[in-house]
Design a protein around this motif. Structure first.
Motif, PDB file in Angstrom:
ATOM      1  N   SER A   7      18.413 140.162 -17.582  1.00 38.39           N
ATOM      2  CA  SER A   7      17.691 139.648 -18.746  1.00 38.39           C
ATOM      3  C   SER A   7      17.025 138.348 -18.314  1.00 38.39           C
ATOM      4  O   SER A   7      17.701 137.412 -17.890  1.00 38.39           O
ATOM      5  N   VAL A   8      15.717 138.314 -18.395  1.00 36.25           N
ATOM      6  CA  VAL A   8      14.951 137.125 -18.022  1.00 36.25           C
ATOM      7  C   VAL A   8      14.729 136.292 -19.285  1.00 36.25           C
ATOM      8  O   VAL A   8      14.235 136.808 -20.291  1.00 36.25           O
ATOM      9  N   LEU A   9      15.112 135.031 -19.235  1.00 36.33           N
ATOM     10  CA  LEU A   9      15.027 134.132 -20.379  1.00 36.33           C
ATOM     11  C   LEU A   9      13.835 133.205 -20.191  1.00 36.33           C
ATOM     12  O   LEU A   9      13.839 132.354 -19.306  1.00 36.33           O
ATOM     13  N   LEU A  10      12.804 133.381 -21.033  1.00 34.65           N
ATOM     14  CA  LEU A  10      11.569 132.625 -20.861  1.00 34.65           C
ATOM     15  C   LEU A  10      11.170 131.948 -22.181  1.00 34.65           C
ATOM     16  O   LEU A  10      10.576 132.585 -23.041  1.00 34.65           O
ATOM     17  N   PRO A  11      11.528 130.673 -22.361  1.00 36.96           N
ATOM     18  CA  PRO A  11      11.080 129.940 -23.538  1.00 36.96           C
ATOM     19  C   PRO A  11       9.635 129.468 -23.342  1.00 36.96           C
ATOM     20  O   PRO A  11       9.231 129.153 -22.223  1.00 36.96           O
ATOM     21  N   GLU A  35      14.732 143.132 -18.540  1.00 31.60           N
ATOM     22  CA  GLU A  35      14.043 142.895 -19.798  1.00 31.60           C
ATOM     23  C   GLU A  35      13.576 141.452 -19.752  1.00 31.60           C
ATOM     24  O   GLU A  35      14.260 140.591 -19.190  1.00 31.60           O
ATOM     25  N   LEU A  36      12.409 141.200 -20.294  1.00 32.24           N
ATOM     26  CA  LEU A  36      11.852 139.851 -20.316  1.00 32.24           C
ATOM     27  C   LEU A  36      11.870 139.371 -21.761  1.00 32.24           C
ATOM     28  O   LEU A  36      11.112 139.864 -22.600  1.00 32.24           O
ATOM     29  N   ILE A  37      12.780 138.448 -22.059  1.00 33.15           N
ATOM     30  CA  ILE A  37      12.921 137.910 -23.409  1.00 33.15           C
ATOM     31  C   ILE A  37      12.086 136.635 -23.486  1.00 33.15           C
ATOM     32  O   ILE A  37      12.436 135.608 -22.899  1.00 33.15           O
ATOM     33  N   VAL A  38      10.968 136.723 -24.180  1.00 34.79           N
ATOM     34  CA  VAL A  38      10.051 135.596 -24.339  1.00 34.79           C
ATOM     35  C   VAL A  38      10.200 135.078 -25.764  1.00 34.79           C
ATOM     36  O   VAL A  38      10.070 135.847 -26.718  1.00 34.79           O
ATOM     37  N   ILE A  39      10.480 133.798 -25.895  1.00 31.95           N
ATOM     38  CA  ILE A  39      10.619 133.196 -27.217  1.00 31.95           C
ATOM     39  C   ILE A  39       9.645 132.036 -27.338  1.00 31.95           C
ATOM     40  O   ILE A  39       9.746 131.048 -26.610  1.00 31.95           O
ATOM     41  N   TYR A  62       9.665 137.080 -29.317  1.00 34.64           N
ATOM     42  CA  TYR A  62      10.142 136.515 -30.574  1.00 34.64           C
ATOM     43  C   TYR A  62       9.439 135.180 -30.808  1.00 34.64           C
ATOM     44  O   TYR A  62       9.066 134.497 -29.861  1.00 34.64           O
ATOM     45  N   ARG A  63       9.289 134.828 -32.076  1.00 37.19           N
ATOM     46  CA  ARG A  63       8.722 133.539 -32.452  1.00 37.19           C
ATOM     47  C   ARG A  63       9.721 132.806 -33.340  1.00 37.19           C
ATOM     48  O   ARG A  63      10.442 133.434 -34.110  1.00 37.19           O
ATOM     49  N   GLN A  64       9.727 131.495 -33.219  1.00 36.14           N
ATOM     50  CA  GLN A  64      10.588 130.682 -34.072  1.00 36.14           C
ATOM     51  C   GLN A  64       9.942 129.322 -34.272  1.00 36.14           C
ATOM     52  O   GLN A  64       9.033 128.939 -33.527  1.00 36.14           O
ATOM     53  N   ALA A  76      18.003 133.175 -26.731  1.00 43.11           N
ATOM     54  CA  ALA A  76      17.674 134.222 -25.751  1.00 43.11           C
ATOM     55  C   ALA A  76      18.947 134.821 -25.149  1.00 43.11           C
ATOM     56  O   ALA A  76      19.045 136.045 -24.977  1.00 43.11           O
ATOM     57  N   ILE A  77      19.930 133.984 -24.852  1.00 45.50           N
ATOM     58  CA  ILE A  77      21.207 134.481 -24.315  1.00 45.50           C
ATOM     59  C   ILE A  77      21.866 135.411 -25.320  1.00 45.50           C
ATOM     60  O   ILE A  77      22.427 136.450 -24.950  1.00 45.50           O
ATOM     61  N   SER A  78      21.794 135.078 -26.592  1.00 45.81           N
ATOM     62  CA  SER A  78      22.408 135.935 -27.620  1.00 45.81           C
ATOM     63  C   SER A  78      21.725 137.298 -27.714  1.00 45.81           C
ATOM     64  O   SER A  78      22.348 138.271 -28.142  1.00 45.81           O
TER      65      SER A  78
END
Length: 192
Positions: A7-11, A35-39, A62-64, A76-78
Motif C-alpha cells: 500500500s503506497v501512502l501518498l498525501p 495500491e496507491l492511496i492518494v489523499i 480520497y479528499r479531506q 491512509a494507514i487505516s
C-alpha cells in the motif's frame, strides 16, 4: 479482490506542479502489486483534479479538509490493505526498481520492519542539485544516528504493516516536524 502486496501512502497538499510525475513514478514500478492511496489534504490548487485525471485501477483517491501530514498518513494507514506500507511524497520521484528492491530486502530480512533508501536531491525541473542523502545501511549505525538526527528520507521508507500495528502510527501529539522521527524511533525499539 485480493489484498495488494504494497500500500503506497501518498498525501497531497498544493502539489499540482509535481503530483503527476510523482504518481507516474509509482505507476512505473517494476513490481506492480500495489495500491496507491492518494489523499488530498485540502489543497487549494488543482492537485485533486490532476489526480482524478490519471486513470489506473490501483489508485484509490480520497479528499479531506486540511488536517496535516501526520493525520493524513494515519488515515491512509487505516485504509491500507498491503503487507508493506511504502511512503511517497507528492513532490518526490521513485526510481522504477524501488519497490522491488525494498520488498526483496524485507523478505530476505524478516527481522527488519523498515527499509529506507538513499536520495538524490533535484530541483523543480528534475535536474540534480549535486546534493545527496546517503544514510547508514546497518541497523546498529542507524540506531546510533537516531540518537542525534533522523537518518531516513521520509518518502523513501517502506515498512511492514504488522510493525505499525505493534508500534502505533504517527503520534499526532508530537510536533509535525518530528512525527516521522518519532515513528522510526519506536520501530527501532522493537525491530531492526
Amino acid at each position: 479482490m485480493s489484498a495488494p502486496l504494497i500500500s503506497v501512502l501518498l498525501p497531497v497538499y498544493n502539489a499540482e506542479s509535481f503530483i503527476r510525475d510523482s504518481i507516474q513514478s509509482v505507476l512505473d514500478q517494476t513490481l506492480p502489486d500495489f495500491e496507491l492511496i492518494v489523499i488530498d489534504d485540502g489543497s487549494k490548487d488543482n492537485s485533486a483534479e490532476m489526480v482524478e485525471s490519471i486513470r489506473d485501477p490501483r489508485i484509490r483517491f480520497y479528499r479531506q479538509e486540511n488536517k496535516g501530514m501526520g493525520a493524513t498518513l494515519n488515515y491512509a494507514i487505516s485504509l491500507a490493505r498491503g503487507q508493506f506500507l511504502a511512503r511517497q511524497d507528492a513532490d518526490d520521484i521513485s526510481l522504477a526498481e524501488r519497490f522491488a528492491r525494498q520488498v526483496t530486502f524485507l523478505n530476505a530480512h524478516t527481522d527488519h520492519a523498515l527499509a529506507g533508501t538513499a536520495a538524490v536531491i533535484v530541483n523543480e525541473k528534475l535536474g540534480e542539485t549535486g546534493r545527496r542523502h546517503s544514510p547508514a545501511e546497518k541497523h546498529r549505525d542507524l540506531c546510533f544516528d537516531l540518537l542525534f538526527d533522523n537518518p531516513f528520507v521520509h518518502s523513501s521508507v517502506m515498512m511492514r504493516a504488522d510493525a505499525i500495528k505493534q508500534t502505533g502510527a504517527y503520534d499526532l501529539q508530537k510536533a509535525s516536524l518530528i512525527q516521522d522521527y518519532d515513528l522510526w524511533w519506536r520501530i527501532a525499539q522493537k525491530f531492526r
